[in-house]
Write a protein that holds these residues in place. Structure first.
Motif, PDB file in Angstrom:
ATOM      1  N   VAL A 175       2.489 -13.820 -28.304  1.00  0.00           N
ATOM      2  CA  VAL A 175       1.221 -13.198 -28.682  1.00  0.00           C
ATOM      3  C   VAL A 175       0.083 -13.790 -27.856  1.00  0.00           C
ATOM      4  O   VAL A 175      -0.842 -13.083 -27.453  1.00  0.00           O
ATOM      5  CB  VAL A 175       0.954 -13.375 -30.199  1.00  0.00           C
ATOM      6  CG1 VAL A 175      -0.414 -12.850 -30.576  1.00  0.00           C
ATOM      7  CG2 VAL A 175       2.034 -12.690 -31.013  1.00  0.00           C
ATOM      8  N   GLY A 176       0.150 -15.089 -27.571  1.00  0.00           N
ATOM      9  CA  GLY A 176      -0.890 -15.747 -26.774  1.00  0.00           C
ATOM     10  C   GLY A 176      -0.993 -15.163 -25.370  1.00  0.00           C
ATOM     11  O   GLY A 176      -2.090 -14.914 -24.870  1.00  0.00           O
ATOM     12  N   ILE A 177       0.143 -14.941 -24.734  1.00  0.00           N
ATOM     13  CA  ILE A 177       0.135 -14.339 -23.389  1.00  0.00           C
ATOM     14  C   ILE A 177      -0.403 -12.916 -23.462  1.00  0.00           C
ATOM     15  O   ILE A 177      -1.181 -12.483 -22.605  1.00  0.00           O
ATOM     16  CB  ILE A 177       1.551 -14.376 -22.774  1.00  0.00           C
ATOM     17  CG1 ILE A 177       1.930 -15.815 -22.455  1.00  0.00           C
ATOM     18  CG2 ILE A 177       1.636 -13.511 -21.531  1.00  0.00           C
ATOM     19  CD1 ILE A 177       3.354 -15.985 -21.969  1.00  0.00           C
ATOM     20  N   PHE A 178      -0.006 -12.200 -24.491  1.00  0.00           N
ATOM     21  CA  PHE A 178      -0.483 -10.828 -24.672  1.00  0.00           C
ATOM     22  C   PHE A 178      -2.007 -10.781 -24.786  1.00  0.00           C
ATOM     23  O   PHE A 178      -2.673  -9.996 -24.104  1.00  0.00           O
ATOM     24  CB  PHE A 178       0.176 -10.223 -25.916  1.00  0.00           C
ATOM     25  CG  PHE A 178      -0.327  -8.865 -26.288  1.00  0.00           C
ATOM     26  CD1 PHE A 178      -0.002  -7.762 -25.520  1.00  0.00           C
ATOM     27  CD2 PHE A 178      -1.123  -8.692 -27.407  1.00  0.00           C
ATOM     28  CE1 PHE A 178      -0.463  -6.498 -25.863  1.00  0.00           C
ATOM     29  CE2 PHE A 178      -1.586  -7.437 -27.756  1.00  0.00           C
ATOM     30  CZ  PHE A 178      -1.256  -6.342 -26.992  1.00  0.00           C
ATOM     31  N   VAL A 179      -2.575 -11.639 -25.633  1.00  0.00           N
ATOM     32  CA  VAL A 179      -4.035 -11.666 -25.825  1.00  0.00           C
ATOM     33  C   VAL A 179      -4.739 -12.146 -24.556  1.00  0.00           C
ATOM     34  O   VAL A 179      -5.792 -11.619 -24.180  1.00  0.00           O
ATOM     35  CB  VAL A 179      -4.394 -12.550 -27.047  1.00  0.00           C
ATOM     36  CG1 VAL A 179      -5.892 -12.750 -27.165  1.00  0.00           C
ATOM     37  CG2 VAL A 179      -3.836 -11.938 -28.320  1.00  0.00           C
ATOM     38  N   THR A 180      -4.155 -13.128 -23.877  1.00  0.00           N
ATOM     39  CA  THR A 180      -4.741 -13.619 -22.628  1.00  0.00           C
ATOM     40  C   THR A 180      -4.773 -12.510 -21.575  1.00  0.00           C
ATOM     41  O   THR A 180      -5.764 -12.353 -20.850  1.00  0.00           O
ATOM     42  CB  THR A 180      -3.949 -14.832 -22.101  1.00  0.00           C
ATOM     43  OG1 THR A 180      -3.946 -15.844 -23.097  1.00  0.00           O
ATOM     44  CG2 THR A 180      -4.561 -15.376 -20.827  1.00  0.00           C
ATOM     45  N   ASN A 181      -3.695 -11.750 -21.488  1.00  0.00           N
ATOM     46  CA  ASN A 181      -3.661 -10.637 -20.537  1.00  0.00           C
ATOM     47  C   ASN A 181      -4.695  -9.567 -20.886  1.00  0.00           C
ATOM     48  O   ASN A 181      -5.322  -8.994 -19.987  1.00  0.00           O
ATOM     49  CB  ASN A 181      -2.264 -10.025 -20.483  1.00  0.00           C
ATOM     50  CG  ASN A 181      -1.278 -10.906 -19.763  1.00  0.00           C
ATOM     51  OD1 ASN A 181      -1.651 -11.822 -19.039  1.00  0.00           O
ATOM     52  ND2 ASN A 181       0.005 -10.640 -19.959  1.00  0.00           N
ATOM     53  N   LEU A 182      -4.893  -9.308 -22.167  1.00  0.00           N
ATOM     54  CA  LEU A 182      -5.937  -8.349 -22.570  1.00  0.00           C
ATOM     55  C   LEU A 182      -7.322  -8.832 -22.162  1.00  0.00           C
ATOM     56  O   LEU A 182      -8.154  -8.052 -21.704  1.00  0.00           O
ATOM     57  CB  LEU A 182      -5.896  -8.126 -24.080  1.00  0.00           C
ATOM     58  CG  LEU A 182      -4.922  -7.075 -24.575  1.00  0.00           C
ATOM     59  CD1 LEU A 182      -4.956  -6.993 -26.093  1.00  0.00           C
ATOM     60  CD2 LEU A 182      -5.229  -5.722 -23.981  1.00  0.00           C
ATOM     61  N   GLN A 183      -7.550 -10.135 -22.327  1.00  0.00           N
ATOM     62  CA  GLN A 183      -8.833 -10.706 -21.921  1.00  0.00           C
ATOM     63  C   GLN A 183      -9.001 -10.598 -20.406  1.00  0.00           C
ATOM     64  O   GLN A 183     -10.097 -10.325 -19.918  1.00  0.00           O
ATOM     65  CB  GLN A 183      -8.939 -12.158 -22.371  1.00  0.00           C
ATOM     66  CG  GLN A 183     -10.303 -12.749 -22.134  1.00  0.00           C
ATOM     67  CD  GLN A 183     -10.407 -14.173 -22.663  1.00  0.00           C
ATOM     68  OE1 GLN A 183      -9.413 -14.776 -23.047  1.00  0.00           O
ATOM     69  NE2 GLN A 183     -11.619 -14.688 -22.699  1.00  0.00           N
ATOM     70  N   ALA A 184      -7.923 -10.799 -19.663  1.00  0.00           N
ATOM     71  CA  ALA A 184      -7.983 -10.652 -18.208  1.00  0.00           C
ATOM     72  C   ALA A 184      -8.318  -9.210 -17.819  1.00  0.00           C
ATOM     73  O   ALA A 184      -9.118  -8.972 -16.909  1.00  0.00           O
ATOM     74  CB  ALA A 184      -6.658 -11.086 -17.581  1.00  0.00           C
ATOM     75  N   PHE A 185      -7.717  -8.246 -18.529  1.00  0.00           N
ATOM     76  CA  PHE A 185      -8.040  -6.842 -18.264  1.00  0.00           C
ATOM     77  C   PHE A 185      -9.519  -6.567 -18.520  1.00  0.00           C
ATOM     78  O   PHE A 185     -10.168  -5.847 -17.757  1.00  0.00           O
ATOM     79  CB  PHE A 185      -7.188  -5.909 -19.132  1.00  0.00           C
ATOM     80  CG  PHE A 185      -5.831  -5.630 -18.578  1.00  0.00           C
ATOM     81  CD1 PHE A 185      -5.669  -5.050 -17.334  1.00  0.00           C
ATOM     82  CD2 PHE A 185      -4.704  -5.935 -19.316  1.00  0.00           C
ATOM     83  CE1 PHE A 185      -4.414  -4.773 -16.826  1.00  0.00           C
ATOM     84  CE2 PHE A 185      -3.447  -5.667 -18.822  1.00  0.00           C
ATOM     85  CZ  PHE A 185      -3.293  -5.087 -17.562  1.00  0.00           C
ATOM     86  N   ALA A 186     -10.057  -7.144 -19.583  1.00  0.00           N
ATOM     87  CA  ALA A 186     -11.479  -6.946 -19.894  1.00  0.00           C
ATOM     88  C   ALA A 186     -12.368  -7.547 -18.804  1.00  0.00           C
ATOM     89  O   ALA A 186     -13.350  -6.927 -18.386  1.00  0.00           O
ATOM     90  CB  ALA A 186     -11.807  -7.555 -21.247  1.00  0.00           C
ATOM     91  N   SER A 187     -12.016  -8.735 -18.314  1.00  0.00           N
ATOM     92  CA  SER A 187     -12.806  -9.383 -17.258  1.00  0.00           C
ATOM     93  C   SER A 187     -12.731  -8.594 -15.949  1.00  0.00           C
ATOM     94  O   SER A 187     -13.744  -8.384 -15.279  1.00  0.00           O
ATOM     95  CB  SER A 187     -12.309 -10.807 -17.021  1.00  0.00           C
ATOM     96  OG  SER A 187     -12.476 -11.579 -18.166  1.00  0.00           O
ATOM     97  N   ILE A 188     -11.531  -8.162 -15.595  1.00  0.00           N
ATOM     98  CA  ILE A 188     -11.366  -7.376 -14.370  1.00  0.00           C
ATOM     99  C   ILE A 188     -12.098  -6.044 -14.495  1.00  0.00           C
ATOM    100  O   ILE A 188     -12.734  -5.586 -13.543  1.00  0.00           O
ATOM    101  CB  ILE A 188      -9.870  -7.175 -14.071  1.00  0.00           C
ATOM    102  CG1 ILE A 188      -9.233  -8.500 -13.674  1.00  0.00           C
ATOM    103  CG2 ILE A 188      -9.665  -6.142 -12.969  1.00  0.00           C
ATOM    104  CD1 ILE A 188      -7.719  -8.469 -13.609  1.00  0.00           C
ATOM    105  N   GLY A 189     -12.027  -5.433 -15.659  1.00  0.00           N
ATOM    106  CA  GLY A 189     -12.725  -4.168 -15.876  1.00  0.00           C
ATOM    107  C   GLY A 189     -14.232  -4.304 -15.758  1.00  0.00           C
ATOM    108  O   GLY A 189     -14.897  -3.441 -15.192  1.00  0.00           O
ATOM    109  N   ALA A 190     -14.776  -5.390 -16.292  1.00  0.00           N
ATOM    110  CA  ALA A 190     -16.221  -5.613 -16.181  1.00  0.00           C
ATOM    111  C   ALA A 190     -16.632  -5.819 -14.731  1.00  0.00           C
ATOM    112  O   ALA A 190     -17.651  -5.272 -14.274  1.00  0.00           O
ATOM    113  CB  ALA A 190     -16.632  -6.818 -17.024  1.00  0.00           C
TER     114      ALA A 190
END
Length: 128
Positions: free
Chosen positions: A90-105
């Motif tokens: 779950v930690g990797i999953f949430v970290t990857n979502l945060q990375a997607f948000a940063s890249i998207g911004a």
């Protein structure tokens, strides 16, 4: 569309310049109504081109955020499936979502900068 706005702007500025340069002839030959009518027509064409261009620019500004939303949605679906099968934590999953948000911004900011450069380019061509 942006090029069309630039062309229409050049057209009405050129008309105003010609009328100013030939003001004596315009007055002597009673051509004020024709000059005003042509100017009104050029302004209407410019406004139409500007409206169309503004709509395209507005739509383009929404492209990067929507692309980020779609990408994150697909990852939530795929990543959630992987979490349920215990292939990733779950930690990797949430970290990857945060990375997607940063890249998207960052992609959204780059998109806005590119649009601003595209809008400014025709004006720079007139200066050269």
């Amino acid at each position: 569309h942006i090029e069309e706005v630039s062309n229409q702007e050049v057209a009405y500025v050129t008309h105003v310049d010609e009328v100013i340069d030939n003001f004596g002839l315009v007055c002597d030959f009673n051509q004020r109504p024709a000059a005003v009518q042509k100017f009104t027509s050029l302004i209407a064409k410019f406004n139409k081109a500007l409206t169309s261009s503004s709509q395209v620019i507005l739509n383009n500004e929404h492209f990067a955020p929507w692309l980020n939303t779609i990408t994150a949605g697909v990852y939530i679906f795929v990543g959630g499936h992987l979490v349920l099968k215990n292939l990733i934590s779950v930690g990797i999953f949430v970290t990857n979502l945060q990375a997607f948000a940063s890249i998207g911004a960052a992609a959204s900011e780059m998109n806005k900068a590119l649009i601003q450069m595209q809008v400014s380019l025709p004006a720079l061509h007139r200066l050269i």
